[in-house]
Write a protein that holds these residues in place. Structure first.
Motif, PDB file in Angstrom:
ATOM      1  N   ARG A 163     -23.235 -31.594  30.888  1.00 20.05           N
ATOM      2  CA  ARG A 163     -24.249 -32.662  30.867  1.00 20.05           C
ATOM      3  C   ARG A 163     -23.963 -33.689  29.776  1.00 20.05           C
ATOM      4  NH1 ARG A 163     -29.553 -28.821  31.855  1.00 20.05           N
ATOM      5  NH2 ARG A 163     -29.702 -29.116  34.124  1.00 20.05           N
ATOM      6  N   ASP A 164     -23.557 -33.218  28.611  1.00 18.81           N
ATOM      7  CA  ASP A 164     -23.261 -34.151  27.519  1.00 18.81           C
ATOM      8  C   ASP A 164     -22.095 -35.059  27.887  1.00 18.81           C
ATOM      9  OD1 ASP A 164     -25.297 -33.067  26.024  1.00 18.81           O
ATOM     10  OD2 ASP A 164     -23.990 -31.852  24.732  1.00 18.81           O
ATOM     11  N   THR A 165     -21.131 -34.530  28.618  1.00 19.81           N
ATOM     12  CA  THR A 165     -19.995 -35.328  29.059  1.00 19.81           C
ATOM     13  C   THR A 165     -20.424 -36.363  30.098  1.00 19.81           C
ATOM     14  OG1 THR A 165     -18.514 -33.449  28.683  1.00 19.81           O
ATOM     15  CG2 THR A 165     -17.687 -35.210  30.087  1.00 19.81           C
ATOM     16  N   ALA A 166     -21.282 -35.952  31.007  1.00 19.39           N
ATOM     17  CA  ALA A 166     -21.665 -36.818  32.125  1.00 19.39           C
ATOM     18  C   ALA A 166     -22.648 -37.902  31.728  1.00 19.39           C
ATOM     19  CB  ALA A 166     -22.276 -35.958  33.231  1.00 19.39           C
ATOM     20  N   ARG A 167     -23.569 -37.608  30.835  1.00 13.34           N
ATOM     21  CA  ARG A 167     -24.758 -38.449  30.616  1.00 13.34           C
ATOM     22  C   ARG A 167     -24.434 -39.934  30.401  1.00 13.34           C
ATOM     23  NH1 ARG A 167     -26.834 -35.287  27.411  1.00 13.34           N
ATOM     24  NH2 ARG A 167     -28.249 -34.214  28.829  1.00 13.34           N
ATOM     25  N   PRO A 168     -23.494 -40.306  29.564  1.00 10.02           N
ATOM     26  CA  PRO A 168     -23.281 -41.738  29.338  1.00 10.02           C
ATOM     27  C   PRO A 168     -22.418 -42.426  30.395  1.00 10.02           C
ATOM     28  CG  PRO A 168     -21.812 -40.474  27.941  1.00 10.02           C
ATOM     29  CD  PRO A 168     -22.671 -39.471  28.659  1.00 10.02           C
ATOM     30  N   ALA A 169     -21.898 -41.665  31.365  1.00 10.28           N
ATOM     31  CA  ALA A 169     -20.837 -42.201  32.222  1.00 10.28           C
ATOM     32  C   ALA A 169     -21.216 -42.417  33.673  1.00 10.28           C
ATOM     33  CB  ALA A 169     -19.625 -41.251  32.163  1.00 10.28           C
ATOM     34  N   VAL A 170     -22.381 -41.915  34.130  1.00 17.33           N
ATOM     35  CA  VAL A 170     -22.592 -41.808  35.575  1.00 17.33           C
ATOM     36  C   VAL A 170     -23.221 -43.070  36.174  1.00 17.33           C
ATOM     37  CG1 VAL A 170     -22.627 -39.314  35.614  1.00 17.33           C
ATOM     38  CG2 VAL A 170     -24.763 -40.523  35.198  1.00 17.33           C
ATOM     39  N   HIS A 171     -22.611 -43.544  37.258  1.00 13.79           N
ATOM     40  CA  HIS A 171     -23.110 -44.707  38.000  1.00 13.79           C
ATOM     41  C   HIS A 171     -24.165 -44.312  39.024  1.00 13.79           C
ATOM     42  CE1 HIS A 171     -20.184 -47.817  36.653  1.00 13.79           C
ATOM     43  NE2 HIS A 171     -19.423 -46.752  36.417  1.00 13.79           N
ATOM     44  N   VAL A 172     -24.201 -43.043  39.427  1.00 11.36           N
ATOM     45  CA  VAL A 172     -25.184 -42.548  40.391  1.00 11.36           C
ATOM     46  C   VAL A 172     -25.869 -41.324  39.795  1.00 11.36           C
ATOM     47  CG1 VAL A 172     -23.800 -43.406  42.333  1.00 11.36           C
ATOM     48  CG2 VAL A 172     -23.567 -41.007  41.622  1.00 11.36           C
ATOM     49  N   ASP A 173     -26.921 -40.859  40.445  1.00  8.37           N
ATOM     50  CA  ASP A 173     -27.596 -39.660  39.961  1.00  8.37           C
ATOM     51  C   ASP A 173     -26.735 -38.428  40.233  1.00  8.37           C
ATOM     52  OD1 ASP A 173     -29.656 -41.270  39.146  1.00  8.37           O
ATOM     53  OD2 ASP A 173     -31.101 -40.558  40.629  1.00  8.37           O
ATOM     54  N   VAL A 174     -26.743 -37.480  39.297  1.00  8.69           N
ATOM     55  CA  VAL A 174     -25.835 -36.331  39.346  1.00  8.69           C
ATOM     56  C   VAL A 174     -26.606 -35.047  39.052  1.00  8.69           C
ATOM     57  CG1 VAL A 174     -23.817 -35.229  38.294  1.00  8.69           C
ATOM     58  CG2 VAL A 174     -23.821 -37.700  38.681  1.00  8.69           C
ATOM     59  N   GLY A 175     -26.466 -34.078  39.945  1.00 13.35           N
ATOM     60  CA  GLY A 175     -26.950 -32.731  39.708  1.00 13.35           C
ATOM     61  C   GLY A 175     -25.779 -31.783  39.542  1.00 13.35           C
ATOM     62  N   PHE A 176     -26.074 -30.524  39.242  1.00  9.46           N
ATOM     63  CA  PHE A 176     -25.017 -29.566  38.927  1.00  9.46           C
ATOM     64  C   PHE A 176     -25.258 -28.240  39.637  1.00  9.46           C
ATOM     65  CE2 PHE A 176     -25.457 -32.494  35.424  1.00  9.46           C
ATOM     66  CZ  PHE A 176     -24.146 -32.911  35.210  1.00  9.46           C
ATOM     67  N   TRP A 177     -24.191 -27.698  40.201  1.00 13.16           N
ATOM     68  CA  TRP A 177     -24.182 -26.313  40.657  1.00 13.16           C
ATOM     69  C   TRP A 177     -23.751 -25.435  39.491  1.00 13.16           C
ATOM     70  CZ3 TRP A 177     -26.657 -25.988  44.967  1.00 13.16           C
ATOM     71  CH2 TRP A 177     -26.462 -26.891  46.015  1.00 13.16           C
ATOM     72  N   GLY A 178     -24.334 -24.262  39.393  1.00 11.70           N
ATOM     73  CA  GLY A 178     -23.806 -23.251  38.498  1.00 11.70           C
ATOM     74  C   GLY A 178     -22.739 -22.435  39.211  1.00 11.70           C
ATOM     75  N   GLY A 179     -22.017 -21.646  38.447  1.00  9.93           N
ATOM     76  CA  GLY A 179     -20.979 -20.797  39.022  1.00  9.93           C
ATOM     77  C   GLY A 179     -21.356 -19.334  38.944  1.00  9.93           C
ATOM     78  N   ASP A 238     -33.020 -21.361  35.332  1.00 12.50           N
ATOM     79  CA  ASP A 238     -34.119 -21.893  34.537  1.00 12.50           C
ATOM     80  C   ASP A 238     -33.723 -23.191  33.835  1.00 12.50           C
ATOM     81  OD1 ASP A 238     -35.622 -19.731  35.334  1.00 12.50           O
ATOM     82  OD2 ASP A 238     -35.329 -18.600  33.459  1.00 12.50           O
ATOM     83  N   ALA A 239     -32.437 -23.365  33.562  1.00 13.76           N
ATOM     84  CA  ALA A 239     -31.955 -24.588  32.918  1.00 13.76           C
ATOM     85  C   ALA A 239     -31.784 -25.737  33.901  1.00 13.76           C
ATOM     86  CB  ALA A 239     -30.637 -24.315  32.201  1.00 13.76           C
ATOM     87  N   GLY A 240     -31.976 -25.484  35.211  1.00 14.96           N
ATOM     88  CA  GLY A 240     -32.030 -26.580  36.158  1.00 14.96           C
ATOM     89  C   GLY A 240     -30.877 -26.736  37.114  1.00 14.96           C
ATOM     90  N   VAL A 241     -29.904 -25.798  37.140  1.00 17.78           N
ATOM     91  CA  VAL A 241     -28.857 -25.929  38.157  1.00 17.78           C
ATOM     92  C   VAL A 241     -29.487 -25.767  39.536  1.00 17.78           C
ATOM     93  CG1 VAL A 241     -27.019 -25.134  36.629  1.00 17.78           C
ATOM     94  CG2 VAL A 241     -28.159 -23.495  38.149  1.00 17.78           C
ATOM     95  N   LEU A 242     -28.840 -26.346  40.537  1.00 21.05           N
ATOM     96  CA  LEU A 242     -29.414 -26.403  41.881  1.00 21.05           C
ATOM     97  C   LEU A 242     -29.073 -25.179  42.723  1.00 21.05           C
ATOM     98  CD1 LEU A 242     -28.735 -30.175  42.606  1.00 21.05           C
ATOM     99  CD2 LEU A 242     -30.744 -29.117  41.569  1.00 21.05           C
ATOM    100  N   GLY A 243     -28.173 -24.344  42.244  1.00 21.90           N
ATOM    101  CA  GLY A 243     -27.753 -23.149  42.948  1.00 21.90           C
ATOM    102  C   GLY A 243     -26.457 -22.660  42.336  1.00 21.90           C
ATOM    103  N   PHE A 244     -25.800 -21.706  43.006  1.00 20.44           N
ATOM    104  CA  PHE A 244     -24.644 -21.034  42.427  1.00 20.44           C
ATOM    105  C   PHE A 244     -23.503 -20.961  43.422  1.00 20.44           C
ATOM    106  CE2 PHE A 244     -28.462 -19.609  40.407  1.00 20.44           C
ATOM    107  CZ  PHE A 244     -28.151 -19.788  39.062  1.00 20.44           C
ATOM    108  N   LYS A 245     -22.348 -21.420  42.976  1.00 29.27           N
ATOM    109  CA  LYS A 245     -21.161 -21.359  43.829  1.00 29.27           C
ATOM    110  C   LYS A 245     -20.348 -20.119  43.510  1.00 29.27           C
ATOM    111  CE  LYS A 245     -17.051 -23.634  45.515  1.00 29.27           C
ATOM    112  NZ  LYS A 245     -16.219 -24.853  45.572  1.00 29.27           N
TER     113      LYS A 245
END
Length: 444
Positions: free
Chosen positions: A113-129, A143-150
């Motif tokens: 998230r820290d890497t992505a936050r200043p750089a994204v042109h569109v909205d971005v969510g994250f899968w956990g692993g 609980d931290a907000g990932v959308l699911g698990f790959k």
């Protein structure tokens, strides 16, 4: 246009009720009304008339390998989201692997998230692993907000993201079911892959034989069984083998909570057309024969497959050596998914209503992004404006992702994305992009 309130008007607005002439009222980044085409705006409210260009919901691509941090020479949040915006994609969900570290702990998610936050042109969510040794991390990631698990059932291609064996799959499925999470799976059976012939140098036929359909079919059957016994929500990633459609349809009819996606390259390309040595076409599972492609389209039409997403998995050009055994596997297509799918869909009698359902509404629902995926009141004002009858020829050098490699090079496609809007702001217009204004999304 960045007014607090404004109206977008088009003779062709794709809504959940079908395509019709309409005016879309936007206020503070949300859609507040969809009215008649000629409905007068409020006093002083600006109107932009799109004419015959089609107003679509912004696409939601739930399968993107951004590779950032750690492999940013392959891609990165700035370049990936720039390509997304140029292709009408307003939301993407980043896969947990090919970055270093992978998104397998809350701390690794924080790094991402820290890497992505200043750089994204569109909205971005994250899968956990989900990997063999992180079962205890799944609930905290949820609980931290990932959308699911790959998870992978066969080797992923990178050492830091190992696959789940049978016992680990059972444990992960039970854990994810306990908090009603979502498990998304690369479904190829490792034993059947091990029993197949190895890739044969530059011959595409040899590579295709090394990733047989029965590896996918067996893995899908295993996932159906796991989902049935544990009650887990399971999603099959990048379905390539149409032979598995019957298994999926029967499972869903029996109440098993399993869904599936496929990808533009499986719907538009065919094994018979892949030249030997052309490893820009290499992906796992592979592009299969034209008859299989036809059956995948039938599965989409029947609703057995719900989503069409890119599986954008780029790399540096030097990794695409002309040997299918050694080349990196992945198709770079994030910017081209909409025109690629539309070109083939219209030829087969489908409409932009269908395309919006497959590429925006269904992926948003899969990921639980209730504000995304449709042109209707209450949703984010995310739009793609498409000239559906205009054509262009794909020039890799003109694409916005980091490395100019794509399986679509030289193909003529229908559908030019005129502009892209994110939460009521135009972020892309006729090739020009604004500064990054995307947000990081969490599970609701």
């Amino acid at each position: 246009m960045s007014d607090r309130q404004f109206v977008l008007r088009s003779r062709r607005v794709v809504t959940p009720d079908g395509t019709r002439p309409a005016s879309v009222v936007v206020e503070d980044g949300r859609i507040t009304a969809v009215t008649g085409h000629a409905a007068p705006p409020g006093p002083g409210v600006p109107v932009e008339d799109l004419g015959d260009d089609v107003l679509l919901p912004g696409l939601v691509d739930t399968h993107v390998h951004v590779n950032d941090p750690g492999r940013t020479e392959w891609e990165g949040f700035a370049t990936a989201t720039r390509a997304a915006a140029a292709g009408g994609v307003t939301t993407l969900v980043d896969m947990p692997l090919n970055s270093v570290p992978p998104t397998t702990t809350v701390e690794h998610l924080r790094v991402k998230r820290d890497t992505a936050r200043p750089a994204v042109h569109v909205d971005v969510g994250f899968w956990g692993g989900a990997v063999p040794d992180n079962r205890a991390d799944l609930r905290p990631l949820h609980d931290a907000g990932v959308l699911g698990f790959k998870a992978f059932l066969s080797p992923s291609g990178v050492d830091e993201f190992p696959p789940l064996d049978a016992a680990a799959l059972e444990a992960v499925a039970a854990e994810v079911a306990a908090f009603d999470g979502l498990l998304i799976v690369h479904a190829e059976d490792p034993e059947r892959l091990d029993g197949a012939p190895g890739p044969d140098g530059p011959r595409y036929a040899g590579f295709l034989a090394s990733r047989p359909r029965d590896a996918e079919n067996a893995a899908v059957e295993r996932l159906v069984d796991v989902a049935r016994r544990h009650g887990t929500r399971v999603h099959v990633l990048h379905l390539s083998s149409a032979d598995a459609l019957g298994t999926l349809a029967a499972a869903r009819a029996a109440g098993v909570r399993i869904t599936a996606e496929t990808c533009p390259h499986f719907l538009t390309l065919a094994a018979e057309e892949v030249p030997d040595g052309a490893t820009e076409f290499k992906c796992c599972p592979p592009i299969r024969e034209a008859a299989n492609r036809d059956a995948l389209w039938a599965g989409l039409a029947a609703g057995t497959v719900q989503c069409v997403v890119s599986d954008h998995s780029p790399c540096t050009a030097d990794l695409k050596v002309p040997d299918f055994g050694r080349a990196w596997g992945g198709i770079a297509s994030l910017q081209l998914g909409l025109p690629a799918v539309w070109t083939e869909a219209r030829r087969r009698g489908h409409t932009l209503d269908d395309v919006a359902r497959w590429m925006a509404t269904a992926p948003a629902a899969l990921a639980g992004l209730a504000a995304k995926g449709a042109v209707e009141p209450g949703r984010d004002a995310d739009f793609a404006v498409l000239a559906p009858d205009e054509t262009f020829t794909v020039d890799p050098a003109a694409l916005y992702h980091r490395n100019p490699v794509t399986a679509y090079a030289g193909r003529t496609l229908s559908g030019v994305v005129r502009s892209t809007w994110l939460r009521g702001r135009r972020i892309h217009h006729r090739g020009a992009l604004t500064e990054p204004t995307g947000r990081l999304l969490e599970r609701a």
